[in-house]
Design a protein around this motif. Structure first.
Motif: not given
Length: 201
Positions: A46-47, A67-69, A74-75, A120-122
């Motif tokens: 949720d970060w 790769d792990t993320l 992870c987005q 901003a994209a996030d």
């Protein structure tokens, strides 16, 4: 919801300290991590914010961390810090979904500008996700019959045609249409169609 934060992952303490100082002078909230392993130990799905990730580190490399993320879903936008010889690897990471890369030695302002674009994209991604959840919650309030009527409305069919296809009266179609618009919080079929395009993106 967690506040947005820029996570600096680099095994060079001097670089971590320099970047932390740079971001804080520009009003960008940040945290530093000495390795990919340490960052992955604490990462939470949720970060919000972005990640500035050195491509070459002792132990786990930046690419392995990335790769792990990705495998964990992870987005967060990821900006790679690269050396000259690492550009092909960074381009490969872009194809996997990395946000950008910046080559050493880099201009401080260019890096901060990149981070601000990533933040901003996030933020936009979070906003779209929140909109999607709201729309899905509204859809969940529709009855099966209202969903059937809605699909025919979206096909541009008139009330009389909908009534004939569903073997119900025009008055019933009008009542369903009114309830659909109320539940979906729209005023027209055009607004309804525009609202639902969010779910298709």
């Amino acid at each position: 919801m967690n506040p947005a934060c820029t996570h600096i992952v680099d095994d060079d303490e001097a670089i971590r300290d320099a970047l932390e100082w740079l971001f804080k002078t520009r009003g960008v909230s940040c945290r530093t991590w000495p390795s990919g392993e340490r960052f992955l130990d604490v990462w939470q799905p949720d970060w919000r914010g972005c990640i500035v990730l050195d491509i070459r580190m002792q132990g786990m490399s930046g690419l392995e961390c990335f790769d792990t993320l990705l495998a964990r879903g992870c987005q967060l936008p990821v900006i790679f810090i690269t050396g000259h010889g690492d550009v092909p690897m960074a381009v490969s990471a872009l194809k996997k979904g990395a946000f950008h890369f910046i080559e050493k030695p880099f201009n401080d302002h260019d890096l901060v500008d990149l981070v601000e674009k990533a933040l901003a994209a996030d933020h936009d991604r979070q906003r779209v996700a929140a909109s999607r959840e709201t729309i899905e919650a509204r859809l969940a309030t529709l009855t099966q019959r209202e969903r059937e009527v809605m699909e025919l409305i979206l096909e541009g069919k008139y009330n009389k045609v909908i009534a004939d296809e569903l073997s119900i009266s025009m008055r019933t179609v009008e009542a369903h249409r009114s309830r659909i618009f109320d539940k979906m919080d729209v005023r027209s079929a055009v607004e309804l169609a525009q609202l639902l395009t969010v779910l298709r993106t």
